[in-house]
Scaffold this motif. Structure first.
Motif, PDB file in Angstrom:
ATOM      1  N   UNK A  57       0.827  -1.200   0.000  1.00  0.00           N
ATOM      2  CA  UNK A  57       0.000   0.000   0.000  1.00  0.00           C
ATOM      3  C   UNK A  57       0.864   1.254   0.000  1.00  0.00           C
ATOM      4  N   UNK A  58       1.957   1.243   0.743  1.00  0.00           N
ATOM      5  CA  UNK A  58       2.861   2.397   0.784  1.00  0.00           C
ATOM      6  C   UNK A  58       3.515   2.601  -0.584  1.00  0.00           C
ATOM      7  N   UNK A  59       3.910   1.507  -1.220  1.00  0.00           N
ATOM      8  CA  UNK A  59       4.518   1.584  -2.534  1.00  0.00           C
ATOM      9  C   UNK A  59       3.524   2.126  -3.552  1.00  0.00           C
ATOM     10  N   UNK A  60       2.284   1.652  -3.464  1.00  0.00           N
ATOM     11  CA  UNK A  60       1.249   2.096  -4.391  1.00  0.00           C
ATOM     12  C   UNK A  60       0.946   3.574  -4.212  1.00  0.00           C
ATOM     13  N   UNK A  61       0.915   4.030  -2.986  1.00  0.00           N
ATOM     14  CA  UNK A  61       0.669   5.450  -2.723  1.00  0.00           C
ATOM     15  C   UNK A  61       1.775   6.308  -3.334  1.00  0.00           C
ATOM     16  N   UNK A  62       2.997   5.825  -3.252  1.00  0.00           N
ATOM     17  CA  UNK A  62       4.128   6.555  -3.829  1.00  0.00           C
ATOM     18  C   UNK A  62       4.015   6.624  -5.348  1.00  0.00           C
ATOM     19  N   UNK A  63       3.635   5.507  -5.969  1.00  0.00           N
ATOM     20  CA  UNK A  63       3.464   5.470  -7.413  1.00  0.00           C
ATOM     21  C   UNK A  63       2.363   6.444  -7.841  1.00  0.00           C
ATOM     22  N   UNK A  64       1.246   6.420  -7.135  1.00  0.00           N
ATOM     23  CA  UNK A  64       0.131   7.296  -7.508  1.00  0.00           C
ATOM     24  C   UNK A  64       0.493   8.764  -7.382  1.00  0.00           C
ATOM     25  N   UNK A  65       1.205   9.094  -6.334  1.00  0.00           N
ATOM     26  CA  UNK A  65       1.587  10.489  -6.138  1.00  0.00           C
ATOM     27  C   UNK A  65       2.518  10.950  -7.257  1.00  0.00           C
ATOM     28  N   UNK A  66       3.503  10.126  -7.610  1.00  0.00           N
ATOM     29  CA  UNK A  66       4.434  10.490  -8.677  1.00  0.00           C
ATOM     30  C   UNK A  66       3.723  10.551 -10.028  1.00  0.00           C
ATOM     31  N   UNK A  67       2.783   9.628 -10.255  1.00  0.00           N
ATOM     32  CA  UNK A  67       2.095   9.557 -11.545  1.00  0.00           C
ATOM     33  C   UNK A  67       1.198  10.763 -11.793  1.00  0.00           C
ATOM     34  N   UNK A  68       0.849  11.470 -10.745  1.00  0.00           N
ATOM     35  CA  UNK A  68       0.022  12.656 -10.928  1.00  0.00           C
ATOM     36  C   UNK A  68       0.723  13.699 -11.785  1.00  0.00           C
ATOM     37  N   UNK A 119       2.595  -7.970 -21.669  1.00  0.00           N
ATOM     38  CA  UNK A 119       2.743  -6.537 -21.917  1.00  0.00           C
ATOM     39  C   UNK A 119       1.466  -5.788 -21.557  1.00  0.00           C
ATOM     40  N   UNK A 120       0.348  -6.271 -22.103  1.00  0.00           N
ATOM     41  CA  UNK A 120      -0.913  -5.628 -21.778  1.00  0.00           C
ATOM     42  C   UNK A 120      -1.243  -5.749 -20.304  1.00  0.00           C
ATOM     43  N   UNK A 121      -0.922  -6.890 -19.707  1.00  0.00           N
ATOM     44  CA  UNK A 121      -1.200  -7.083 -18.272  1.00  0.00           C
ATOM     45  C   UNK A 121      -0.405  -6.094 -17.431  1.00  0.00           C
ATOM     46  N   UNK A 122       0.886  -5.976 -17.700  1.00  0.00           N
ATOM     47  CA  UNK A 122       1.740  -5.090 -16.902  1.00  0.00           C
ATOM     48  C   UNK A 122       1.327  -3.637 -17.054  1.00  0.00           C
ATOM     49  N   UNK A 123       1.051  -3.231 -18.281  1.00  0.00           N
ATOM     50  CA  UNK A 123       0.678  -1.837 -18.501  1.00  0.00           C
ATOM     51  C   UNK A 123      -0.701  -1.532 -17.933  1.00  0.00           C
ATOM     52  N   UNK A 124      -1.604  -2.484 -18.064  1.00  0.00           N
ATOM     53  CA  UNK A 124      -2.950  -2.263 -17.530  1.00  0.00           C
ATOM     54  C   UNK A 124      -2.910  -2.215 -16.000  1.00  0.00           C
ATOM     55  N   UNK A 125      -2.132  -3.107 -15.376  1.00  0.00           N
ATOM     56  CA  UNK A 125      -1.980  -3.058 -13.917  1.00  0.00           C
ATOM     57  C   UNK A 125      -1.501  -1.682 -13.480  1.00  0.00           C
ATOM     58  N   UNK A 126      -0.515  -1.159 -14.232  1.00  0.00           N
ATOM     59  CA  UNK A 126       0.053   0.131 -13.836  1.00  0.00           C
ATOM     60  C   UNK A 126      -0.966   1.265 -13.969  1.00  0.00           C
ATOM     61  N   UNK A 127      -1.585   1.388 -15.148  1.00  0.00           N
ATOM     62  CA  UNK A 127      -2.471   2.541 -15.345  1.00  0.00           C
ATOM     63  C   UNK A 127      -3.683   2.470 -14.416  1.00  0.00           C
ATOM     64  N   UNK A 128      -4.106   1.253 -14.081  1.00  0.00           N
ATOM     65  CA  UNK A 128      -5.225   1.124 -13.144  1.00  0.00           C
ATOM     66  C   UNK A 128      -4.779   1.489 -11.728  1.00  0.00           C
ATOM     67  N   UNK A 129      -3.640   0.951 -11.296  1.00  0.00           N
ATOM     68  CA  UNK A 129      -3.168   1.213  -9.935  1.00  0.00           C
ATOM     69  C   UNK A 129      -2.740   2.668  -9.757  1.00  0.00           C
ATOM     70  N   UNK A 130      -2.152   3.258 -10.810  1.00  0.00           N
ATOM     71  CA  UNK A 130      -1.676   4.630 -10.714  1.00  0.00           C
ATOM     72  C   UNK A 130      -2.802   5.649 -10.859  1.00  0.00           C
ATOM     73  N   UNK A 131      -3.974   5.203 -11.303  1.00  0.00           N
ATOM     74  CA  UNK A 131      -5.153   6.069 -11.442  1.00  0.00           C
ATOM     75  C   UNK A 131      -4.880   7.239 -12.385  1.00  0.00           C
ATOM     76  N   UNK A 132      -4.334   6.947 -13.555  1.00  0.00           N
ATOM     77  CA  UNK A 132      -4.027   8.041 -14.477  1.00  0.00           C
ATOM     78  C   UNK A 132      -5.082   8.217 -15.565  1.00  0.00           C
ATOM     79  N   UNK A 133      -6.078   7.321 -15.632  1.00  0.00           N
ATOM     80  CA  UNK A 133      -7.099   7.395 -16.665  1.00  0.00           C
ATOM     81  C   UNK A 133      -8.503   7.310 -16.075  1.00  0.00           C
TER      82      UNK A 133
END
Length: 328
Positions: A57-68, A119-133
């Motif tokens: 959860x801490x790692x995910x929060x860091x990713x989301x903050x940076x992805x903003x 490839x699609x799995x990794x990228x989809x995991x990221x964009x969903x977890x990072x909340x960029x879309x």
């Protein structure tokens, strides 16, 4: 695996004979690919394991903050790259249709599909977890892309398939790598993911490039004809998807991927296959050779034309970034 002809009707009798003769080469190229690769999995790049939930959860929060901080132009590139990867069902079908289901070609197709699926799995995991879309909007685009199909007019020609995959794998490698390099200064996790994807695409490119080279060595006149039918204008997967042209224009204007990148890819392959110095061709083969060698200059003129039209800025808006306006 025997040397029997693939059980399909694609290709002329001479082409099918070449594809069968190439099977030992394909088997060796597959073994070489396996020796070069280092298998990775999406969860290694963005973990969703439950054994250390607090750290995750801490790692995910860091990713989301940076992805903003990711610019909307980069978000468009990520969306286009992801949608391209999620078109995998079309490509597995096309390869199986053109090359058959019982031969070293099918062994490669299944291996390639398994690698591409990550490839699609990794990228989809990221964009969903990072909340960029706006994921609902993106999912609708992906659905319409798959529903629309991808059926290039290759005239049941297996040579065209291998010419196309050589070009397309290199194009996706360049698009992912360029997107990742820009992402790195905002959010390094997606750069790492895209670097892994681009590395796979580079190895896949090497396989298809080698296989088409094997066809050139065995049947140069017909290989050149097939290459000429594909190389002048590469129809990227998703080109018939709503909004594709506008997304591509954003990516081109942001200097992530565009006609000049494709020109460089064409020049690289023409040089690698030594198209300009092939000898022993028929008159028809020499005509194809001459036309192929003129393609880079034509692509340069096209890029100049597009750059001339793009003087000044233009506004773009996409539902998957919540309708925000991009001026570029």
């Amino acid at each position: 695996m025997g040397s029997a002809a693939p059980r399909h009707t694609f290709g002329t009798p001479d082409q099918i004979a070449v594809m069968v003769d190439l099977q030992g080469f394909v088997r060796q190229q597959t073994e070489d690919h396996l020796a070069r690769r280092k298998l990775w999995f999406p969860n290694e790049l963005l973990s969703a394991d439950a054994h250390d939930l607090e750290a995750s959860e801490a790692d995910l929060a860091q990713v989301r903050e940076a992805a903003r901080g990711l610019p909307d132009t980069i978000r468009v590139a990520l969306a286009l790259n992801l949608l391209t990867e999620e078109g995998l069902p079309h490509f597995h079908r096309l390869i199986a249709t053109h090359l058959g289901n019982e031969s070293p070609w099918s062994t490669w197709n299944n291996l390639w599909t398994a690698e591409e699926d990550r490839h699609g799995c990794a990228m989809r995991d990221y964009v969903r977890d990072a909340r960029i879309f706006n994921m609902g909007a993106l999912e609708k685009m992906q659905y319409h892309y798959i529903e629309a199909g991808f059926n290039p007019d290759w005239q049941q020609d297996p040579y065209r398939l291998l010419a196309y995959t050589s070009l397309q794998e290199k194009a996706t490698q360049v698009a992912h790598a360029n997107t990742g390099r820009i992402c790195a200064k905002y959010e390094p996790r997606i750069q790492r993911i895209l670097a892994h994807v681009a590395g796979d695409e580079s190895r896949h490119y090497a396989f298809y490039r080698a296989c088409f080279g094997g066809i050139l060595a065995r049947d140069p006149d017909n290989a050149l004809y097939s290459l000429l039918k594909v190389m002048p204008a590469l129809a990227m997967p998703g080109h018939n998807m709503p909004g594709y042209d506008h997304m591509s224009d954003v990516v081109r204007r942001a200097e992530i991927y565009g006609p000049r990148n494709y020109q460089a890819i064409v020049e690289e392959l023409l040089a690698h296959w030594e198209i300009g110095t092939l000898t022993g061709l028929t008159a028809a083969g020499r005509e194809c050779q001459d036309k192929l060698m003129k393609i880079p200059a034509r692509l340069a003129r096209m890029a100049d034309y597009l750059d001339g039209k793009a003087v000044g800025t233009r506004d773009f808006s996409f539902d998957f970034i919540y309708g925000r306006t991009i001026t570029i």
